[in-house]
Design a protein around this motif. Sequence first.
Motif, PDB file in Angstrom:
ATOM      1  N   LEU A 125      35.539  19.819  49.337  1.00  0.00           N
ATOM      2  CA  LEU A 125      35.202  20.877  48.381  1.00  0.00           C
ATOM      3  C   LEU A 125      35.237  22.251  49.037  1.00  0.00           C
ATOM      4  N   ARG A 126      34.745  22.349  50.269  1.00  0.00           N
ATOM      5  CA  ARG A 126      34.805  23.632  50.981  1.00  0.00           C
ATOM      6  C   ARG A 126      36.255  24.055  51.214  1.00  0.00           C
ATOM      7  N   ALA A 127      37.090  23.094  51.594  1.00  0.00           N
ATOM      8  CA  ALA A 127      38.512  23.406  51.809  1.00  0.00           C
ATOM      9  C   ALA A 127      39.157  23.867  50.512  1.00  0.00           C
ATOM     10  N   LEU A 128      38.830  23.204  49.405  1.00  0.00           N
ATOM     11  CA  LEU A 128      39.378  23.607  48.114  1.00  0.00           C
ATOM     12  C   LEU A 128      38.878  24.998  47.718  1.00  0.00           C
ATOM     13  N   ALA A 129      37.605  25.273  47.980  1.00  0.00           N
ATOM     14  CA  ALA A 129      37.053  26.597  47.659  1.00  0.00           C
ATOM     15  C   ALA A 129      37.770  27.683  48.446  1.00  0.00           C
ATOM     16  N   LYS A 130      38.066  27.434  49.721  1.00  0.00           N
ATOM     17  CA  LYS A 130      38.791  28.411  50.536  1.00  0.00           C
ATOM     18  C   LYS A 130      40.203  28.605  50.005  1.00  0.00           C
ATOM     19  N   GLU A 131      40.829  27.520  49.597  1.00  0.00           N
ATOM     20  CA  GLU A 131      42.181  27.616  49.047  1.00  0.00           C
ATOM     21  C   GLU A 131      42.169  28.412  47.738  1.00  0.00           C
ATOM     22  N   ILE A 132      41.184  28.167  46.881  1.00  0.00           N
ATOM     23  CA  ILE A 132      41.056  28.925  45.630  1.00  0.00           C
ATOM     24  C   ILE A 132      40.827  30.404  45.924  1.00  0.00           C
ATOM     25  N   GLU A 133      39.984  30.688  46.909  1.00  0.00           N
ATOM     26  CA  GLU A 133      39.727  32.078  47.297  1.00  0.00           C
ATOM     27  C   GLU A 133      41.013  32.749  47.791  1.00  0.00           C
ATOM     28  N   ARG A 134      41.797  32.021  48.597  1.00  0.00           N
ATOM     29  CA  ARG A 134      43.053  32.560  49.110  1.00  0.00           C
ATOM     30  C   ARG A 134      44.025  32.853  47.962  1.00  0.00           C
ATOM     31  N   ILE A 135      44.132  31.937  47.031  1.00  0.00           N
ATOM     32  CA  ILE A 135      45.045  32.122  45.891  1.00  0.00           C
ATOM     33  C   ILE A 135      44.555  33.273  45.012  1.00  0.00           C
ATOM     34  N   THR A 136      43.253  33.349  44.791  1.00  0.00           N
ATOM     35  CA  THR A 136      42.685  34.442  43.992  1.00  0.00           C
ATOM     36  C   THR A 136      42.993  35.787  44.632  1.00  0.00           C
ATOM     37  N   ASP A 137      42.848  35.876  45.958  1.00  0.00           N
ATOM     38  CA  ASP A 137      43.170  37.118  46.663  1.00  0.00           C
ATOM     39  C   ASP A 137      44.640  37.492  46.480  1.00  0.00           C
ATOM     40  N   ARG A 138      45.526  36.497  46.537  1.00  0.00           N
ATOM     41  CA  ARG A 138      46.958  36.779  46.352  1.00  0.00           C
ATOM     42  C   ARG A 138      47.243  37.255  44.936  1.00  0.00           C
ATOM     43  N   VAL A 139      46.599  36.633  43.947  1.00  0.00           N
ATOM     44  CA  VAL A 139      46.798  37.042  42.555  1.00  0.00           C
ATOM     45  C   VAL A 139      46.282  38.464  42.355  1.00  0.00           C
ATOM     46  N   ASP A 140      45.077  38.742  42.882  1.00  0.00           N
ATOM     47  CA  ASP A 140      44.516  40.099  42.774  1.00  0.00           C
ATOM     48  C   ASP A 140      45.443  41.123  43.419  1.00  0.00           C
ATOM     49  N   SER A 141      45.971  40.797  44.572  1.00  0.00           N
ATOM     50  CA  SER A 141      46.881  41.705  45.271  1.00  0.00           C
ATOM     51  C   SER A 141      48.144  41.958  44.445  1.00  0.00           C
ATOM     52  N   ALA A 142      48.681  40.909  43.850  1.00  0.00           N
ATOM     53  CA  ALA A 142      49.880  41.061  43.024  1.00  0.00           C
ATOM     54  C   ALA A 142      49.594  41.920  41.793  1.00  0.00           C
ATOM     55  N   ILE A 143      48.429  41.704  41.186  1.00  0.00           N
ATOM     56  CA  ILE A 143      48.051  42.510  40.019  1.00  0.00           C
ATOM     57  C   ILE A 143      47.889  43.973  40.417  1.00  0.00           C
ATOM     58  N   ASN A 144      47.250  44.224  41.549  1.00  0.00           N
ATOM     59  CA  ASN A 144      47.089  45.608  42.031  1.00  0.00           C
ATOM     60  C   ASN A 144      48.445  46.257  42.292  1.00  0.00           C
ATOM     61  N   ARG A 145      49.375  45.511  42.878  1.00  0.00           N
ATOM     62  CA  ARG A 145      50.721  46.066  43.121  1.00  0.00           C
ATOM     63  C   ARG A 145      51.409  46.415  41.810  1.00  0.00           C
ATOM     64  N   LEU A 146      51.284  45.546  40.816  1.00  0.00           N
ATOM     65  CA  LEU A 146      51.887  45.815  39.518  1.00  0.00           C
ATOM     66  C   LEU A 146      51.264  47.057  38.873  1.00  0.00           C
ATOM     67  N   ASN A 147      49.953  47.194  38.969  1.00  0.00           N
ATOM     68  CA  ASN A 147      49.271  48.342  38.376  1.00  0.00           C
ATOM     69  C   ASN A 147      49.639  49.648  39.072  1.00  0.00           C
ATOM     70  N   THR A 148      49.867  49.625  40.372  1.00  0.00           N
ATOM     71  CA  THR A 148      50.199  50.860  41.104  1.00  0.00           C
ATOM     72  C   THR A 148      51.665  51.230  40.911  1.00  0.00           C
ATOM     73  N   GLU A 149      52.509  50.295  40.552  1.00  0.00           N
ATOM     74  CA  GLU A 149      53.932  50.555  40.374  1.00  0.00           C
ATOM     75  C   GLU A 149      54.228  51.132  39.001  1.00  0.00           C
ATOM     76  N   ARG A 150      53.283  51.123  38.110  1.00  0.00           N
ATOM     77  CA  ARG A 150      53.511  51.627  36.732  1.00  0.00           C
ATOM     78  C   ARG A 150      53.500  53.091  36.668  1.00  0.00           C
TER      79      ARG A 150
END
Length: 150
Positions: A125-150
């Motif tokens: 469960l801890r490993a899965l939580a870290k993986e979810i956190e990593r994926i969430t960070d990547r999604v947030d980063s992608a969303i921020n890049r999209l918002n700054t490119e507009r």
Amino acid sequence: MSLHAHLDSSQRTNERRGSRRRKLWLEAEGAGSAKGADVVIHDLSEEGMLLECSVSLNVGERLEVHIPEAGETLAAIVWTSGKFFGCKFDDPLSSAAVSAALLRSPSPPSETERSTALYVALVELRALAKEIERITDRVDSAINRLNTER
């Protein structure tokens, strides 16, 4: 619940598929000890199993599992934690094959086995939580890049 099995100590190449695999045999009544490492299967389900063994296995490594009631099935190591290994079957086992294999369990789980299973579940469960956190960070980063490119 624990089942005992033997892991072939050498990796073999399946000529037809070309991938390297180790062979794992669940103990059958009256079967002698196979060459290789002893393995304890702490959990077995239609989808996969939890192994404990002293042999080092890597995520992505393939196992050819011989279950007396189900025949041969392939599994992949999907996570590791010390001497514990989570495996996922390529094709799910039938519930009848799992039930028959579980009936081979020599006795109810001990406190140590229950504690071990809980520990491994927490690690997973801890490993899965870290993986979810990593994926969430990547999604947030992608969303921020999209918002700054507009």
